[in-house]
Design a protein around this motif. Sequence first.
Motif, PDB file in Angstrom:
ATOM      1  N   VAL A 130      21.967  65.351 -45.392  1.00  0.00           N
ATOM      2  CA  VAL A 130      22.048  64.936 -43.991  1.00  0.00           C
ATOM      3  C   VAL A 130      20.954  65.669 -43.240  1.00  0.00           C
ATOM      4  O   VAL A 130      20.900  66.905 -43.242  1.00  0.00           O
ATOM      5  CB  VAL A 130      23.437  65.254 -43.388  1.00  0.00           C
ATOM      6  N   VAL A 131      20.049  64.907 -42.633  1.00  0.00           N
ATOM      7  CA  VAL A 131      18.967  65.481 -41.840  1.00  0.00           C
ATOM      8  C   VAL A 131      19.396  65.432 -40.378  1.00  0.00           C
ATOM      9  O   VAL A 131      19.471  64.368 -39.776  1.00  0.00           O
ATOM     10  CB  VAL A 131      17.638  64.716 -42.042  1.00  0.00           C
ATOM     11  N   VAL A 132      19.724  66.591 -39.844  1.00  0.00           N
ATOM     12  CA  VAL A 132      20.204  66.696 -38.459  1.00  0.00           C
ATOM     13  C   VAL A 132      18.995  66.854 -37.562  1.00  0.00           C
ATOM     14  O   VAL A 132      18.245  67.825 -37.667  1.00  0.00           O
ATOM     15  CB  VAL A 132      21.165  67.894 -38.299  1.00  0.00           C
ATOM     16  N   ASN A 133      18.788  65.874 -36.689  1.00  0.00           N
ATOM     17  CA  ASN A 133      17.622  65.897 -35.813  1.00  0.00           C
ATOM     18  C   ASN A 133      18.032  65.653 -34.372  1.00  0.00           C
ATOM     19  O   ASN A 133      18.189  64.537 -33.930  1.00  0.00           O
ATOM     20  CB  ASN A 133      16.554  64.890 -36.279  1.00  0.00           C
ATOM     21  N   GLY A 134      18.239  66.748 -33.673  1.00  0.00           N
ATOM     22  CA  GLY A 134      18.581  66.655 -32.264  1.00  0.00           C
ATOM     23  C   GLY A 134      20.070  66.533 -31.986  1.00  0.00           C
ATOM     24  O   GLY A 134      20.471  66.411 -30.842  1.00  0.00           O
ATOM     25  N   ALA A 135      20.908  66.556 -33.011  1.00  0.00           N
ATOM     26  CA  ALA A 135      22.360  66.458 -32.825  1.00  0.00           C
ATOM     27  C   ALA A 135      22.941  67.856 -32.666  1.00  0.00           C
ATOM     28  O   ALA A 135      22.325  68.852 -33.025  1.00  0.00           O
ATOM     29  CB  ALA A 135      22.995  65.743 -34.016  1.00  0.00           C
ATOM     30  N   GLY A 136      24.150  67.911 -32.162  1.00  0.00           N
ATOM     31  CA  GLY A 136      24.810  69.189 -31.934  1.00  0.00           C
ATOM     32  C   GLY A 136      25.389  69.799 -33.197  1.00  0.00           C
ATOM     33  O   GLY A 136      25.371  69.196 -34.273  1.00  0.00           O
ATOM     34  N   PRO A 137      25.917  71.018 -33.075  1.00  0.00           N
ATOM     35  CA  PRO A 137      26.456  71.728 -34.235  1.00  0.00           C
ATOM     36  C   PRO A 137      27.653  71.026 -34.879  1.00  0.00           C
ATOM     37  O   PRO A 137      27.930  71.237 -36.051  1.00  0.00           O
ATOM     38  CB  PRO A 137      26.840  73.099 -33.690  1.00  0.00           C
ATOM     39  N   SER A 138      28.348  70.183 -34.131  1.00  0.00           N
ATOM     40  CA  SER A 138      29.494  69.486 -34.724  1.00  0.00           C
ATOM     41  C   SER A 138      29.054  68.546 -35.837  1.00  0.00           C
ATOM     42  O   SER A 138      29.780  68.337 -36.812  1.00  0.00           O
ATOM     43  CB  SER A 138      30.280  68.719 -33.660  1.00  0.00           C
ATOM     44  N   VAL A 139      27.851  67.998 -35.741  1.00  0.00           N
ATOM     45  CA  VAL A 139      27.327  67.124 -36.795  1.00  0.00           C
ATOM     46  C   VAL A 139      27.094  67.933 -38.068  1.00  0.00           C
ATOM     47  O   VAL A 139      27.425  67.489 -39.166  1.00  0.00           O
ATOM     48  CB  VAL A 139      26.030  66.420 -36.328  1.00  0.00           C
ATOM     49  N   GLU A 140      26.560  69.135 -37.924  1.00  0.00           N
ATOM     50  CA  GLU A 140      26.372  70.002 -39.089  1.00  0.00           C
ATOM     51  C   GLU A 140      27.709  70.329 -39.737  1.00  0.00           C
ATOM     52  O   GLU A 140      27.832  70.317 -40.965  1.00  0.00           O
ATOM     53  CB  GLU A 140      25.679  71.299 -38.673  1.00  0.00           C
ATOM     54  N   GLU A 141      28.724  70.612 -38.929  1.00  0.00           N
ATOM     55  CA  GLU A 141      30.051  70.932 -39.449  1.00  0.00           C
ATOM     56  C   GLU A 141      30.636  69.758 -40.224  1.00  0.00           C
ATOM     57  O   GLU A 141      31.235  69.943 -41.284  1.00  0.00           O
ATOM     58  CB  GLU A 141      30.981  71.325 -38.302  1.00  0.00           C
ATOM     59  N   ILE A 142      30.472  68.555 -39.689  1.00  0.00           N
ATOM     60  CA  ILE A 142      30.983  67.353 -40.371  1.00  0.00           C
ATOM     61  C   ILE A 142      30.299  67.201 -41.725  1.00  0.00           C
ATOM     62  O   ILE A 142      30.951  66.974 -42.742  1.00  0.00           O
ATOM     63  CB  ILE A 142      30.766  66.095 -39.506  1.00  0.00           C
ATOM     64  N   ALA A 143      28.986  67.344 -41.762  1.00  0.00           N
ATOM     65  CA  ALA A 143      28.235  67.196 -43.009  1.00  0.00           C
ATOM     66  C   ALA A 143      28.678  68.236 -44.038  1.00  0.00           C
ATOM     67  O   ALA A 143      28.882  67.914 -45.212  1.00  0.00           O
ATOM     68  CB  ALA A 143      26.741  67.304 -42.733  1.00  0.00           C
ATOM     69  N   ARG A 144      28.848  69.459 -43.610  1.00  0.00           N
ATOM     70  CA  ARG A 144      29.245  70.523 -44.536  1.00  0.00           C
ATOM     71  C   ARG A 144      30.681  70.318 -45.037  1.00  0.00           C
ATOM     72  O   ARG A 144      31.001  70.681 -46.167  1.00  0.00           O
ATOM     73  CB  ARG A 144      29.075  71.883 -43.873  1.00  0.00           C
ATOM     74  N   ARG A 145      31.521  69.751 -44.204  1.00  0.00           N
ATOM     75  CA  ARG A 145      32.904  69.460 -44.617  1.00  0.00           C
ATOM     76  C   ARG A 145      32.906  68.507 -45.814  1.00  0.00           C
ATOM     77  O   ARG A 145      33.790  68.576 -46.661  1.00  0.00           O
ATOM     78  CB  ARG A 145      33.681  68.851 -43.447  1.00  0.00           C
ATOM     79  N   PHE A 146      31.919  67.622 -45.879  1.00  0.00           N
ATOM     80  CA  PHE A 146      31.801  66.681 -46.987  1.00  0.00           C
ATOM     81  C   PHE A 146      30.888  67.216 -48.091  1.00  0.00           C
ATOM     82  O   PHE A 146      30.471  66.476 -48.965  1.00  0.00           O
ATOM     83  CB  PHE A 146      31.286  65.330 -46.475  1.00  0.00           C
ATOM     84  N   GLU A 147      30.557  68.510 -48.023  1.00  0.00           N
ATOM     85  CA  GLU A 147      29.731  69.191 -49.020  1.00  0.00           C
ATOM     86  C   GLU A 147      28.335  68.585 -49.162  1.00  0.00           C
ATOM     87  O   GLU A 147      27.756  68.562 -50.246  1.00  0.00           O
ATOM     88  CB  GLU A 147      30.452  69.242 -50.367  1.00  0.00           C
ATOM     89  N   ALA A 148      27.805  68.097 -48.056  1.00  0.00           N
ATOM     90  CA  ALA A 148      26.445  67.563 -48.041  1.00  0.00           C
ATOM     91  C   ALA A 148      25.463  68.707 -47.815  1.00  0.00           C
ATOM     92  O   ALA A 148      25.793  69.719 -47.194  1.00  0.00           O
ATOM     93  CB  ALA A 148      26.293  66.532 -46.926  1.00  0.00           C
ATOM     94  N   THR A 149      24.262  68.549 -48.321  1.00  0.00           N
ATOM     95  CA  THR A 149      23.180  69.472 -48.009  1.00  0.00           C
ATOM     96  C   THR A 149      22.707  69.137 -46.603  1.00  0.00           C
ATOM     97  O   THR A 149      22.502  67.969 -46.278  1.00  0.00           O
ATOM     98  CB  THR A 149      22.018  69.298 -49.008  1.00  0.00           C
ATOM     99  N   VAL A 150      22.550  70.147 -45.774  1.00  0.00           N
ATOM    100  CA  VAL A 150      22.165  69.928 -44.379  1.00  0.00           C
ATOM    101  C   VAL A 150      20.770  70.482 -44.142  1.00  0.00           C
ATOM    102  O   VAL A 150      20.503  71.648 -44.416  1.00  0.00           O
ATOM    103  CB  VAL A 150      23.175  70.589 -43.414  1.00  0.00           C
ATOM    104  N   LEU A 151      19.873  69.622 -43.659  1.00  0.00           N
ATOM    105  CA  LEU A 151      18.547  70.039 -43.222  1.00  0.00           C
ATOM    106  C   LEU A 151      18.516  69.880 -41.708  1.00  0.00           C
ATOM    107  O   LEU A 151      18.840  68.814 -41.194  1.00  0.00           O
ATOM    108  CB  LEU A 151      17.464  69.173 -43.858  1.00  0.00           C
ATOM    109  N   VAL A 152      18.149  70.933 -41.011  1.00  0.00           N
ATOM    110  CA  VAL A 152      18.150  70.908 -39.547  1.00  0.00           C
ATOM    111  C   VAL A 152      16.730  70.960 -39.030  1.00  0.00           C
ATOM    112  O   VAL A 152      15.954  71.836 -39.409  1.00  0.00           O
ATOM    113  CB  VAL A 152      18.961  72.079 -38.965  1.00  0.00           C
ATOM    114  N   ASP A 153      16.402  70.012 -38.171  1.00  0.00           N
ATOM    115  CA  ASP A 153      15.122  70.022 -37.486  1.00  0.00           C
ATOM    116  C   ASP A 153      15.410  70.233 -36.006  1.00  0.00           C
ATOM    117  O   ASP A 153      16.210  69.502 -35.426  1.00  0.00           O
ATOM    118  CB  ASP A 153      14.380  68.703 -37.683  1.00  0.00           C
ATOM    119  N   PRO A 154      14.807  71.251 -35.377  1.00  0.00           N
ATOM    120  CA  PRO A 154      15.099  71.529 -33.974  1.00  0.00           C
ATOM    121  C   PRO A 154      14.623  70.450 -33.010  1.00  0.00           C
ATOM    122  O   PRO A 154      15.136  70.324 -31.914  1.00  0.00           O
ATOM    123  CB  PRO A 154      14.390  72.852 -33.706  1.00  0.00           C
TER     124      PRO A 154
END
Length: 80
Positions: A42-66
Motif C-alpha cells: 500500500v503506497v500511502v500518498n497524502g492520506a492520514g495515519p488511519s490509512v497506514e493503520e488499516i494497511a498494517r492491520r491486513f499485514e500489508a507492506t506500507v510505503l509512505v510518501d509525504p
Amino acid sequence: MRPSSLPSISAVIPAGPGSERSLGRCLASLGRCDRRPDEIIVVVNGAGPSVEEIARRFEATVLVDPGQLYDSIAQDLGLA
C-alpha cells in the motif's frame, strides 16, 4: 505457500486522501481470493495515519510518501 510453478503475485494499491473506507474493503476482498497475492503493498500518498493503520492491520507492506503523488506514480513507487 504457493507452488513454485506459479508466478508470484503482488498487489500495489495507491491510497490517497479519503481512502479509509475503500482501502479496508479492498484489502478484505484480496484476502478472500482463491489465489491470494504473495505480497500486498500500500503506497500511502497524502492520506492520514488511519490509512497506514488499516494497511498494517491486513499485514500489508506500507510505503509512505509525504507528498501527494498521482496514482500512477504511487503504483510505480510500489513496484520499485
